[in-house]
Design an enzyme around this catalytic site. Structure first.
Site, PDB file in Angstrom:
ATOM      1  N   ASP A  51       7.428   3.754  14.649  1.00 50.94           N
ATOM      2  CA  ASP A  51       6.835   2.840  15.615  1.00 50.94           C
ATOM      3  C   ASP A  51       7.860   1.832  16.119  1.00 50.94           C
ATOM      4  OD1 ASP A  51       4.401   4.066  15.216  1.00 50.94           O
ATOM      5  OD2 ASP A  51       3.632   2.528  13.862  1.00 50.94           O
ATOM      6  N   TYR A 108       8.403   6.166   2.527  1.00 52.49           N
ATOM      7  CA  TYR A 108       8.430   4.895   3.247  1.00 52.49           C
ATOM      8  C   TYR A 108       8.322   3.750   2.250  1.00 52.49           C
ATOM      9  CZ  TYR A 108       7.763   6.828   7.989  1.00 52.49           C
ATOM     10  OH  TYR A 108       7.915   7.479   9.186  1.00 52.49           O
TER      11      TYR A 108
END
Length: 266
Positions: A51, A108
């Site tokens: 993102d 992540y």
């Protein structure tokens, strides 16, 4: 010939990895730089689509280059790219492996600091919080590998063929002072804003705004029980990508040694 490029980037000045008209992306900057160096239009394929303002401490992309690359391309490319993008390795591959579709695991890490610190503003998400219930937060994190369908933790689930994710790891860490957090998760795939939505709910649990049962109900019923607000993009890092034929350790050491932080599993 196909080459894999092993890179990392700070994403705060980019609108994500993927090239889109009228916005600055990591992909576009690298493609333009490679095209200029190789004197030929270049198209690259990344291992994911981070993102806007999200970082990657490990990332891979592949590119097809007609001729054998010069041995000093790594040096030239790093000199030409901005300081917030680094290329660590250029690896010649056999056949046509795909940087995105061949990845079998992605990890992540999401960082939070609960006090204002001007030196952390681009590295970690600032939430002014006190008295978080770490035990309840840890309890909901432990639920994640027990479930497979993450429809409730996706902004646009209907655009996917399915919302099944094989979450292999999920853990929550805190520093010794209790004012910095690290959420770690690993899966074969992730949905749109999935990690940020999960992190937002974990913080709600810590603040007493969402119960353990409500969090678990979302995983079971596949419907969000309350307003879903994604956590801030700053603080989220794609930190490890693994392939059946390629498993490199990240070249950055941000997660374990940043500013001397000792992360303790709760």
């Amino acid at each position: 010939m196909r080459y894999f490029f092993h890179i990392a980037y700070q994403g705060q000045h980019y609108n994500g990895w993927q090239k889109q008209p009228g916005i600055k992306s990591v992909q576009e900057v690298i493609e333009q730089t490679l095209s200029k160096i190789l004197k030929s239009p270049m198209a690259i394929n990344g291992c994911g689509r981070t993102d806007a303002h999200v970082h990657a401490s490990q990332f891979f992309f592949h590119a097809d280059i007609e001729n054998e690359i010069n041995s000093n391309l790594l040096y030239i490319l790093n000199k030409a790219l901005p300081s917030n993008i680094a290329v660590f390795d250029i690896i010649k591959m056999e056949g046509k492996p795909h940087a995105r579709f061949d990845a079998v695991q992605r990890k992540y890490d999401y960082f939070v600091h609960t006090y204002k610190d001007p030196f952390l503003t681009t590295q970690s998400s600032f939430y002014l919080l006190n008295d978080l219930d770490f035990d309840k937060m840890k309890a909901v994190v432990k639920l994640l590998p027990q479930h497979k369908d993450y429809r409730a933790f996706c902004t646009h689930p209907d655009k996917y063929e399915h919302t099944i994710c094989n979450v292999m790891e999920a853990d929550l860490f805190v520093n010794t002072k209790g004012n910095r957090l690290r959420f770690h998760i690993a899966s074969n795939r992730f949905l749109g804003k999935m990690i940020r939505l999960i992190m937002g709910k974990i913080l709600m649990v810590g603040k007493g705004q969402l119960s353990f049962d409500e969090f678990e109900s979302e995983l079971i019923t596949l419907q969000p029980s309350k307003i879903s607000l994604p956590a801030h993009p700053t603080g989220l890092y794609l930190s490890k990508v693994t392939y059946p034929y390629l498993n490199l350790e990240p070249r950055t050491d941000f997660i374990h040694s940043t500013q001397g932080v000792e992360w303790i599993s709760i």
